[in-house]
Design an enzyme around this catalytic site. Structure first.
Site, PDB file in Angstrom:
ATOM      1  N   SER A 124       0.842  -1.195   0.000  1.00  0.00           N
ATOM      2  CA  SER A 124       0.000   0.000   0.000  1.00  0.00           C
ATOM      3  C   SER A 124       0.874   1.241   0.000  1.00  0.00           C
ATOM      4  O   SER A 124       1.993   1.230   0.541  1.00  0.00           O
ATOM      5  CB  SER A 124      -0.856  -0.030   1.265  1.00  0.00           C
ATOM      6  OG  SER A 124      -1.425   1.228   1.511  1.00  0.00           O
ATOM      7  N   TYR A 148      -1.422  -1.089  10.957  1.00  0.00           N
ATOM      8  CA  TYR A 148      -1.717  -1.644   9.626  1.00  0.00           C
ATOM      9  C   TYR A 148      -0.552  -1.361   8.678  1.00  0.00           C
ATOM     10  O   TYR A 148      -0.019  -2.257   8.018  1.00  0.00           O
ATOM     11  CB  TYR A 148      -3.015  -1.031   9.064  1.00  0.00           C
ATOM     12  CG  TYR A 148      -3.183  -1.266   7.579  1.00  0.00           C
ATOM     13  CD1 TYR A 148      -3.465  -2.536   7.081  1.00  0.00           C
ATOM     14  CD2 TYR A 148      -3.033  -0.217   6.660  1.00  0.00           C
ATOM     15  CE1 TYR A 148      -3.600  -2.748   5.718  1.00  0.00           C
ATOM     16  CE2 TYR A 148      -3.171  -0.425   5.297  1.00  0.00           C
ATOM     17  CZ  TYR A 148      -3.454  -1.688   4.826  1.00  0.00           C
ATOM     18  OH  TYR A 148      -3.576  -1.910   3.474  1.00  0.00           O
ATOM     19  N   LYS A 152       2.399  -3.871   6.749  1.00  0.00           N
ATOM     20  CA  LYS A 152       2.780  -3.886   5.324  1.00  0.00           C
ATOM     21  C   LYS A 152       4.296  -3.697   5.178  1.00  0.00           C
ATOM     22  O   LYS A 152       4.943  -4.351   4.353  1.00  0.00           O
ATOM     23  CB  LYS A 152       2.045  -2.780   4.561  1.00  0.00           C
ATOM     24  CG  LYS A 152       0.561  -3.001   4.421  1.00  0.00           C
ATOM     25  CD  LYS A 152       0.241  -4.140   3.467  1.00  0.00           C
ATOM     26  CE  LYS A 152      -1.228  -4.455   3.416  1.00  0.00           C
ATOM     27  NZ  LYS A 152      -1.530  -5.754   2.789  1.00  0.00           N
TER      28      LYS A 152
HETATM   29  P1  NAD Z   1     -10.763  -7.372   1.512  1.00  0.00           P
HETATM   30  O1  NAD Z   1     -10.953  -7.371   2.979  1.00  0.00           O
HETATM   31  O2  NAD Z   1     -11.955  -7.123   0.664  1.00  0.00           O
HETATM   32  O3  NAD Z   1     -10.119  -8.757   1.053  1.00  0.00           O
HETATM   33  C1  NAD Z   1      -9.220  -9.482   1.844  1.00  0.00           C
HETATM   34  C2  NAD Z   1      -9.595 -10.952   1.740  1.00  0.00           C
HETATM   35  O4  NAD Z   1      -8.647 -11.715   2.499  1.00  0.00           O
HETATM   36  C3  NAD Z   1     -10.976 -11.266   2.296  1.00  0.00           C
HETATM   37  O5  NAD Z   1     -11.669 -12.072   1.377  1.00  0.00           O
HETATM   38  C4  NAD Z   1     -10.686 -12.020   3.595  1.00  0.00           C
HETATM   39  O6  NAD Z   1     -11.704 -12.953   3.912  1.00  0.00           O
HETATM   40  C5  NAD Z   1      -9.347 -12.672   3.296  1.00  0.00           C
HETATM   41  N1  NAD Z   1      -8.497 -12.933   4.462  1.00  0.00           N
HETATM   42  C6  NAD Z   1      -8.128 -12.060   5.434  1.00  0.00           C
HETATM   43  N2  NAD Z   1      -7.325 -12.666   6.315  1.00  0.00           N
HETATM   44  C7  NAD Z   1      -7.162 -13.952   5.900  1.00  0.00           C
HETATM   45  C8  NAD Z   1      -6.429 -15.069   6.390  1.00  0.00           C
HETATM   46  N3  NAD Z   1      -5.726 -14.995   7.514  1.00  0.00           N
HETATM   47  N4  NAD Z   1      -6.479 -16.216   5.687  1.00  0.00           N
HETATM   48  C9  NAD Z   1      -7.209 -16.315   4.548  1.00  0.00           C
HETATM   49  N5  NAD Z   1      -7.921 -15.291   4.041  1.00  0.00           N
HETATM   50  C10 NAD Z   1      -7.900 -14.126   4.717  1.00  0.00           C
HETATM   51  O7  NAD Z   1      -9.603  -6.319   1.184  1.00  0.00           O
HETATM   52  P2  NAD Z   1      -9.136  -5.696  -0.204  1.00  0.00           P
HETATM   53  O8  NAD Z   1      -9.570  -4.289  -0.240  1.00  0.00           O
HETATM   54  O9  NAD Z   1      -9.501  -6.592  -1.313  1.00  0.00           O
HETATM   55  O10 NAD Z   1      -7.567  -5.685   0.020  1.00  0.00           O
HETATM   56  C11 NAD Z   1      -6.752  -6.765  -0.395  1.00  0.00           C
HETATM   57  C12 NAD Z   1      -5.320  -6.480   0.013  1.00  0.00           C
HETATM   58  O11 NAD Z   1      -4.900  -5.252  -0.558  1.00  0.00           O
HETATM   59  C13 NAD Z   1      -5.116  -6.350   1.517  1.00  0.00           C
HETATM   60  O12 NAD Z   1      -3.904  -6.973   1.866  1.00  0.00           O
HETATM   61  C14 NAD Z   1      -5.042  -4.860   1.738  1.00  0.00           C
HETATM   62  O13 NAD Z   1      -4.266  -4.531   2.852  1.00  0.00           O
HETATM   63  C15 NAD Z   1      -4.383  -4.389   0.451  1.00  0.00           C
HETATM   64  N6  NAD Z   1      -4.713  -2.998   0.152  1.00  0.00           N
HETATM   65  C16 NAD Z   1      -6.014  -2.612   0.065  1.00  0.00           C
HETATM   66  C17 NAD Z   1      -6.340  -1.278  -0.173  1.00  0.00           C
HETATM   67  C18 NAD Z   1      -7.788  -0.825  -0.253  1.00  0.00           C
HETATM   68  O14 NAD Z   1      -8.043   0.367  -0.145  1.00  0.00           O
HETATM   69  N7  NAD Z   1      -8.765  -1.691  -0.460  1.00  0.00           N
HETATM   70  C19 NAD Z   1      -5.314  -0.349  -0.342  1.00  0.00           C
HETATM   71  C20 NAD Z   1      -3.986  -0.769  -0.284  1.00  0.00           C
HETATM   72  C21 NAD Z   1      -3.707  -2.111  -0.031  1.00  0.00           C
HETATM   73  C1  UD1 Z   2      -6.996   5.174   3.980  1.00  0.00           C
HETATM   74  C2  UD1 Z   2      -5.966   4.683   4.965  1.00  0.00           C
HETATM   75  C3  UD1 Z   2      -4.808   4.062   4.206  1.00  0.00           C
HETATM   76  C4  UD1 Z   2      -5.315   2.937   3.325  1.00  0.00           C
HETATM   77  C5  UD1 Z   2      -6.379   3.496   2.386  1.00  0.00           C
HETATM   78  C6  UD1 Z   2      -6.967   2.395   1.572  1.00  0.00           C
HETATM   79  C7  UD1 Z   2      -6.165   6.177   6.896  1.00  0.00           C
HETATM   80  C8  UD1 Z   2      -5.520   7.272   7.672  1.00  0.00           C
HETATM   81  N1  UD1 Z   2      -5.512   5.788   5.779  1.00  0.00           N
HETATM   82  O1  UD1 Z   2      -6.383   6.129   3.155  1.00  0.00           O
HETATM   83  O2  UD1 Z   2      -3.855   3.538   5.099  1.00  0.00           O
HETATM   84  O3  UD1 Z   2      -4.255   2.381   2.558  1.00  0.00           O
HETATM   85  O4  UD1 Z   2      -7.419   4.101   3.168  1.00  0.00           O
HETATM   86  O5  UD1 Z   2      -7.844   2.900   0.628  1.00  0.00           O
HETATM   87  O6  UD1 Z   2      -7.206   5.678   7.252  1.00  0.00           O
HETATM   88  N2  UD1 Z   2     -12.717  11.433   3.666  1.00  0.00           N
HETATM   89  C9  UD1 Z   2     -13.731  12.284   4.053  1.00  0.00           C
HETATM   90  N3  UD1 Z   2     -14.858  11.745   4.615  1.00  0.00           N
HETATM   91  C10 UD1 Z   2     -15.035  10.402   4.792  1.00  0.00           C
HETATM   92  C11 UD1 Z   2     -13.993   9.537   4.374  1.00  0.00           C
HETATM   93  C12 UD1 Z   2     -12.842  10.084   3.831  1.00  0.00           C
HETATM   94  O7  UD1 Z   2     -13.615  13.499   3.912  1.00  0.00           O
HETATM   95  O8  UD1 Z   2     -16.076   9.984   5.319  1.00  0.00           O
HETATM   96  C13 UD1 Z   2     -11.511  12.007   3.035  1.00  0.00           C
HETATM   97  C14 UD1 Z   2     -10.228  11.725   3.799  1.00  0.00           C
HETATM   98  O9  UD1 Z   2      -9.995  12.711   4.766  1.00  0.00           O
HETATM   99  C15 UD1 Z   2      -9.197  11.721   2.661  1.00  0.00           C
HETATM  100  C16 UD1 Z   2      -9.977  11.169   1.465  1.00  0.00           C
HETATM  101  O10 UD1 Z   2     -11.345  11.368   1.778  1.00  0.00           O
HETATM  102  O11 UD1 Z   2      -8.817  13.035   2.365  1.00  0.00           O
HETATM  103  C17 UD1 Z   2      -9.735   9.699   1.221  1.00  0.00           C
HETATM  104  O12 UD1 Z   2      -9.968   8.978   2.435  1.00  0.00           O
HETATM  105  P1  UD1 Z   2      -9.961   7.380   2.488  1.00  0.00           P
HETATM  106  O13 UD1 Z   2     -10.835   6.830   1.430  1.00  0.00           O
HETATM  107  O14 UD1 Z   2     -10.249   6.978   3.892  1.00  0.00           O
HETATM  108  O15 UD1 Z   2      -8.475   6.978   2.083  1.00  0.00           O
HETATM  109  P2  UD1 Z   2      -7.069   7.442   2.708  1.00  0.00           P
HETATM  110  O16 UD1 Z   2      -7.243   8.305   3.876  1.00  0.00           O
HETATM  111  O17 UD1 Z   2      -6.248   7.963   1.588  1.00  0.00           O
END
Ligand code: NAD
Ligand code: UD1
Length: 335
Positions: A124, A148, A152
């Site tokens: 991330s 978190y 990572k």
């Molecule tokens: P998500 O929660 O929708 O998907 C994660 C999946 O992993 C789920 O299906 C969950 O059941 C499974 N899981 C969790 N722990 C497990 C375990 N111990 N064993 C087996 N399965 C397990 O999340 P996502 O948004 O799809 O994110 C996927 C990955 O990408 C994560 O590692 C997350 O940290 C990373 N990531 C997500 C975002 C975001 O904004 N969505 C941003 C940056 C990085």
């Molecule tokens: C957040 C996480 C980041 C993670 C990412 C995944 C925090 C501090 N950071 O990032 O670690 O990787 O999600 O997508 O939680 N906002 C509003 N109102 C809301 C929600 C969000 O104004 O109800 C604003 C936030 O202040 C920010 C922007 O929208 O400026 C995006 O927020 P968000 O979607 O939560 O993502 P990040 O903060 O970038």
């Protein structure tokens, strides 16, 4: 190739599984359904017109991972499984270190024992901590501001150490910016559980009438309109980045790659774009800043373009349209 996808039933995993199937790969989903949904897998199969294999299991169960790798002859792993809520990680750090860090250590040990040494890892942009300069390139200093993010960073370090000791491994560390949107069919998307923390799912719930208004966290940042700026990336573009990364893992390496668009949009720009896409009003109130937020965060995605030949194709209007389509068709998510 048979690819083991940990967390394949989750948001990003489900979109990636669909693209993998459509590209002709065999897919084995390994998921404990702590946050994923079996319905997502059914819908992926319908969309792809092909079957995938499901193993319900936890990545911390090394024997179960080894059995899955061996029985299905997997040659590579795409690793999404993890917990991802920042606030929750502050309250329950041990749960995050156990699931994310211990889980990944066991997964890697299982791969090692089975002779599988190709992995794409979901990192991330949070590993850049508070941006010292923008846009964020891969050589920006790394730091963590919460458990978190630290999980990572630990995993990234673990992968770099593993590669130093075993230079025959093929490792791609993908640093995602802010994934949003859904598949254009509206059949798969992010399953909302409880109150969304992230902006786009919250905006979608306001637009559909489940919530009265959006709290805009901070209107006094040093940005054009005072609200926070982020690099939102369409989840299908993100999924396609994984396919490109797998293709490039044809030789040993350990490389970090940003997956973002390079464009920063403010909260108010997202609100306006969502109103246009949905035809609905999104009322909002400007509230105090959220603890831990930064003013602006966006990628320098040029390495991904040079190295992977990958560039995000979908803009903010596409992200809002597809997110809204998913929200309208599935107001309660997968049920
Ligand atoms: P998500 O929660 O929708 O998907 C994660 C999946 O992993 C789920 O299906 C969950 O059941 C499974 N899981 C969790 N722990 C497990 C375990 N111990 N064993 C087996 N399965 C397990 O999340 P996502 O948004 O799809 O994110 C996927 C990955 O990408 C994560 O590692 C997350 O940290 C990373 N990531 C997500 C975002 C975001 O904004 N969505 C941003 C940056 C990085
Ligand atoms: C957040 C996480 C980041 C993670 C990412 C995944 C925090 C501090 N950071 O990032 O670690 O990787 O999600 O997508 O939680 N906002 C509003 N109102 C809301 C929600 C969000 O104004 O109800 C604003 C936030 O202040 C920010 C922007 O929208 O400026 C995006 O927020 P968000 O979607 O939560 O993502 P990040 O903060 O970038």
């Amino acid at each position: 190739m048979t690819i083991l996808v940990t967390g394949g039933a989750g948001y990003i995993g489900s979109h990636t599984c669909l693209e993998l199937l459509q590209a002709g790969h065999q897919v084995l989903v390994f998921d404990n359904f702590s946050n994923g949904h079996p319905e997502a897998l059914k819908r992926i199969e319908q969309l792809a017109g092909r079957r995938l294999t499901l193993v319900r299991g936890d990545i911390r169960d090394q024997d179960a991972v080894e059995a899955a790798l061996r029985q299905h002859g997997c040659t590579a792993v795409v690793h999404f499984a993890g917990l991802k809520a920042v606030g929750e990680s502050v309250e329950q750090p041990l749960r995050y270190y156990d699931n994310n860090v211990v889980g990944t250590q066991r997964l890697l040990a299982a791969m090692h024992n089975c002779g599988v040494n190709t992995i794409v890892f979901s990192s991330s942009a949070t590993v850049y901590g508070d941006p010292q300069r923008l846009p964020l390139a891969e050589d920006h200093p790394l730091s963590a501001t919460n458990p978190y993010g630290r999980s990572k960073l630990f995993i990234e370090d673990m992968l770099r150490d593993l590669y130093r000791a075993n230079p025959d491994w093929r490792i791609a560390i993908l640093r995602y910016f802010n994934p949003v949107g859904a598949h254009a069919s509206g059949r798969i998307g992010e399953n909302p559980l409880g109150t969304p923390n992230n902006l786009m799912p919250f905006v979608a719930q306001v637009a559909i009438g489940r919530r009265d208004f959006l709290n805009v966290w901070g209107g006094d940042y040093a940005t054009a309109d005072g609200t926070g700026v982020r690099d939102y990336i369409h989840v299908v573009d993100l999924a396609l980045g994984h396919l490109k990364a797998l293709q490039r893992l044809d030789v040993p390496q350990c490389t970090e790659i940003n997956l973002g668009t390079g464009n920063g949009y403010s909260v108010l720009e997202v609100v306006k774009a969502f109103e246009v896409a949905s035809g609905r009003a999104v009322p909002y109130r400007v509230s105090p800043r959220r603890a831990g937020d930064v003013a602006a965060c966006y990628a320098d995605p040029s390495y991904a373009e040079r190295f992977l030949g990958w560039k995000a194709q979908r803009g903010l209007a596409d992200m809002c349209r597809d997110h809204w389509n998913w929200q309208e068709q599935n107001p309660e998510g997968y049920v």
